[in-house]
Enzyme design. Structure first.
Site, PDB file in Angstrom:
ATOM      1  N   ASN A  52     -11.078  14.802  -1.924  1.00 51.96           N
ATOM      2  CA  ASN A  52     -12.105  15.838  -1.818  1.00 51.96           C
ATOM      3  C   ASN A  52     -13.302  15.276  -0.470  1.00 51.96           C
ATOM      4  O   ASN A  52     -12.767  15.036  -0.058  1.00 51.96           O
ATOM      5  CB  ASN A  52     -11.831  16.093  -3.262  1.00 51.96           C
ATOM      6  CG  ASN A  52     -12.847  17.309  -3.197  1.00 51.96           C
ATOM      7  OD1 ASN A  52     -12.892  18.262  -2.713  1.00 51.96           O
ATOM      8  ND2 ASN A  52     -13.543  18.287  -3.941  1.00 51.96           N
ATOM      9  N   THR A  84      -9.877  14.179   3.626  1.00 54.46           N
ATOM     10  CA  THR A  84      -8.881  14.954   3.168  1.00 54.46           C
ATOM     11  C   THR A  84      -7.336  14.073   4.340  1.00 54.46           C
ATOM     12  O   THR A  84      -8.758  14.142   5.230  1.00 54.46           O
ATOM     13  CB  THR A  84      -9.025  16.331   3.156  1.00 54.46           C
ATOM     14  OG1 THR A  84      -9.525  16.896   1.588  1.00 54.46           O
ATOM     15  CG2 THR A  84      -7.442  16.846   3.016  1.00 54.46           C
TER      16      THR A  84
HETATM   17  O1  DON Z   1      -8.838  20.968  -2.169  1.00 55.12           O
HETATM   18  C1  DON Z   1      -9.095  21.616  -1.144  1.00 55.12           C
HETATM   19  O2  DON Z   1      -9.647  22.178  -0.813  1.00 55.12           O
HETATM   20  C2  DON Z   1     -10.541  21.032  -0.947  1.00 55.12           C
HETATM   21  N1  DON Z   1     -10.334  19.736  -1.920  1.00 55.12           N
HETATM   22  C3  DON Z   1     -10.355  19.847   0.631  1.00 55.12           C
HETATM   23  C4  DON Z   1     -11.467  18.775   1.001  1.00 55.12           C
HETATM   24  C5  DON Z   1     -11.347  18.302   2.457  1.00 55.12           C
HETATM   25  O3  DON Z   1     -10.600  18.848   3.015  1.00 55.12           O
HETATM   26  C6  DON Z   1     -12.528  17.951   2.221  1.00 55.12           C
HETATM   27  N2  DON Z   1     -12.418  17.305   4.016  1.00 55.12           N
HETATM   28  N3  DON Z   1     -12.623  17.544   4.726  1.00 55.12           N
END
Ligand code: DON
Length: 584
Positions: A414, A394
């Site tokens: 994601n 992210t």
């Molecule tokens: O929206 C969410 O909470 C997740 N898809 C975020 C994923 C994420 O931060 C992965 N990173 N390290």
């Protein structure tokens, strides 16, 4: 380290004087920061220096993308113009998370006090159904994580365009010019990009991105120039024709063709039906400061607000680094995550009790269940059991312009490189956001989150997120902090601990972000801490309180922040990650 009443009074006095100060002519005094010490075993030093600029600041996970935003500010663009420029630049320079094939959230606060929250999260395709990731025995498969079935309908292009149209001052072509240049003319591959591609070469190698990112089976060498002609063509089409071309035109055709090739279910109807949602930012207070943060379909704002409301019931928090402090913190997170995991979902599909969960009265009730002398087992607060592990990307960016407009945006596909599926005809990776739904209510997803019916899969529904773009105002309602993170559920704990470090522990931005963090998400019922981040004494004391401790060699979220300081703005990128803060 704790805020003495003298310092607190000084803060209030300063705040009062700020109210009368003409904006940005005389730089307002900022309360003195307190020096902090971290455990000897902690890997990041206290006292690091953040980037400083007088007028404006941009911080993101990639220096070139931050510079792209700064270029737009220098051309006279505002914070929204610059944020959109950063978002598109990240598509080219930060393919692990920067995206056209994902979605995200944006919290905006304009210098005149208006606020907005933009939900451009992906939506489940029309052919999605609640059991689509279960095998014949009813067990969860990995199809929500990898490959063609893992993607929701992307919202990033619609989101960037909507923000620009409503609050920007420039055209898409203008703000996309730096991204187009980076894709077309290329940029130099650094060790971070090399390591990132290499780390995910198995996934990338399975799909059409392999020829560009793994020529001959290895990432492009450090120091080589990475050009992305197919992506450049896509960006040029969007710049010229707007989001229509992505959702109903040539790019939509490429996405659908890619889906057909691999058995995916996203159709032309799905793309044509994608809509962003403008929502009201959650406005809450914490010890006289105001938080503007993201409402559902993200859980980030509710969970941060609920946590801080619980902590606010304690007139003063124990000193940073003490077991008693982490006990309070973990107990508050544990209770807030129980609500997050069971009560939150897409508000366009399920009823979400945001007002109750974010009320001070509710927080008092939850706080009264915290015992000073022992931890509370999650099982005594809830009956859901976890299974499974977690993985990780992210990207968050924060922008403040010379007028004092501020944008906090978090966007994602994601996990790193999303589903791995690369749209061959358009040059970008697709998300694996479907895994953020509860594929089987009560069973953990890739982040170990055990979620309920509220977040079950349904066509056109948005999957619950933890993304937490947040803007903090000081007690005089002046912009103080623009912050957010990546790291799945650790986005919530990472972002809120930086806010607590600034407000309660009076740390500088760099110290607040470098300080060791903990994490508790109710299930698994354990207190995670960053390796070397808790003293042996604190660990022993927490075990005696009844916590199961789990030391995490990686980081608990990686945060990006911009903060007002005397005379200008500081920007800092979490030392657990990479990126750049630049300003003017
Ligand atoms: O929206 C969410 O909470 C997740 N898809 C975020 C994923 C994420 O931060 C992965 N990173 N390290």
């Amino acid at each position: 380290m704790m805020l003495s009443s003298t310092v607190r009074n000084l803060v209030l006095l300063t705040a009062a004087s700020l109210a009368c100060a003409p904006a940005r002519v005389t730089p307002p005094a900022i309360p003195d920061r307190t020096a902090v010490t971290f455990p000897d075993t902690w890997r990041f030093p206290a006292g690091a220096r953040a980037a400083f600029a007088r007028n404006a600041m941009i911080a993101s996970n990639d220096r070139l993308a931050s510079e792209a935003g700064n270029e737009i500010l220098r051309q006279g663009g505002n914070a929204v113009d610059a944020a959109v420029a950063v978002g598109f630049a990240l598509v080219a320079t930060h393919p692990e998370a920067g995206n056209l094939g994902g979605g995200g959230y944006m919290v905006i606060r304009l210098a005149d006090g208006r606020t907005a929250a933009l939900d451009y999260r992906e939506m489940a395709p029309l052919a999605a159904n609640r059991d689509m990731y279960l095998d014949a025995e009813g067990n969860v498969t990995d199809a929500s994580v990898e490959g063609y079935l893992a993607s929701g309908v992307p919202g990033a292009v619609a989101g960037m365009a909507a923000a620009l149209e409503r609050y920007g001052t420039m055209t898409l072509a203008q703000v996309m010019a730096p991204a187009l240049r980076l894709a077309e003319q290329g940029f130099v591959v650094d060790s971070n990009l090399f390591a990132s591609i290499r780390g995910d070469r198995r996934l990338i190698g399975r799909f059409a991105g392999a020829s560009l990112f793994l020529p001959g089976g290895e990432p492009p060498p450090i120091g080589s120039t990475l050009r992305q002609p197919t992506l450049a063509r896509t960006l040029r089409l969007i710049a010229a024709q707007g989001p229509e071309v992505f959702y109903r035109g040539e790019i939509a055709d490429s996405i659908v063709a890619e889906m057909r090739r691999g058995g995916g279910i996203i159709t032309t109807e799905d793309l044509a039906g994608y809509r962003v949602a403008w929502r009201e930012a959650i406005r809450s207070t914490y010890r006289g400061y105001t938080l503007l943060t993201m409402p559902p379909s993200s859980s980030g704002g509710v969970t941060i607000t609920e946590t801080l409301n619980i902590l606010e019931t304690f007139p003063v928090l124990p000193e940073f680094g003490r077991a008693a402090y982490f006990h309070r913190l973990a107990s508050a997170y544990q209770r807030a995550f129980i609500d997050r995991n069971s009560k939150l979902g897409d508000p366009d599909f399920v009823s979400v009790p945001v007002a109750e969960l974010t009320s001070k009265e509710y927080a008092r009730r939850l706080a009264s269940t915290i015992e000073p002398g022992r931890s509370t087992p999650t099982s005594s607060l809830t009956s859901v059991r976890p299974e499974g592990g977690e993985s990780m990307h992210t990207t968050h960016f924060s922008v403040v312009d010379a007028q004092g407009n501020a944008v906090a945006t978090t966007t994602t596909i994601n996990s790193l490189y999303g589903s791995g599926v690369y749209v061959a005809g358009a040059g970008f990776f697709m998300n694996n956001e479907m895994d953020d739904f509860a594929a089987k209510p009560g069973v953990a997803n890739q982040f170990g989150l055990v979620q309920g019916e509220q977040n079950a899969i349904a066509p056109r529904k948005r999957m619950l997120s933890a993304m937490s773009p947040t803007i903090v105002l000081d007690p005089a309602d002046q912009l103080l902090l623009v912050v957010g993170a990546r790291g799945g559920p650790r986005i919530i704990t990472g972002t809120s601990q930086v806010i607590l470090n600034v407000i309660d522990h009076r740390m500088s931005l760099a110290d607040a972000m470098s300080a060791p963090r903990i994490h508790h998400q109710a299930l698994p019922d354990e207190l995670r801490f960053e390796e070397g981040g808790l003293t042996p004494e604190a660990q022993t004391a927490l075990r005696l309180l009844g916590y199961e401790l789990d030391s995490n060699p990686g980081g608990i979220g990686t945060v990006i922040g911009v903060m007002r300081v005397p005379g200008g703005w500081e920007g800092f990128v979490d030392p657990r990650s990479y990126g750049g803060a630049v300003g003017n």
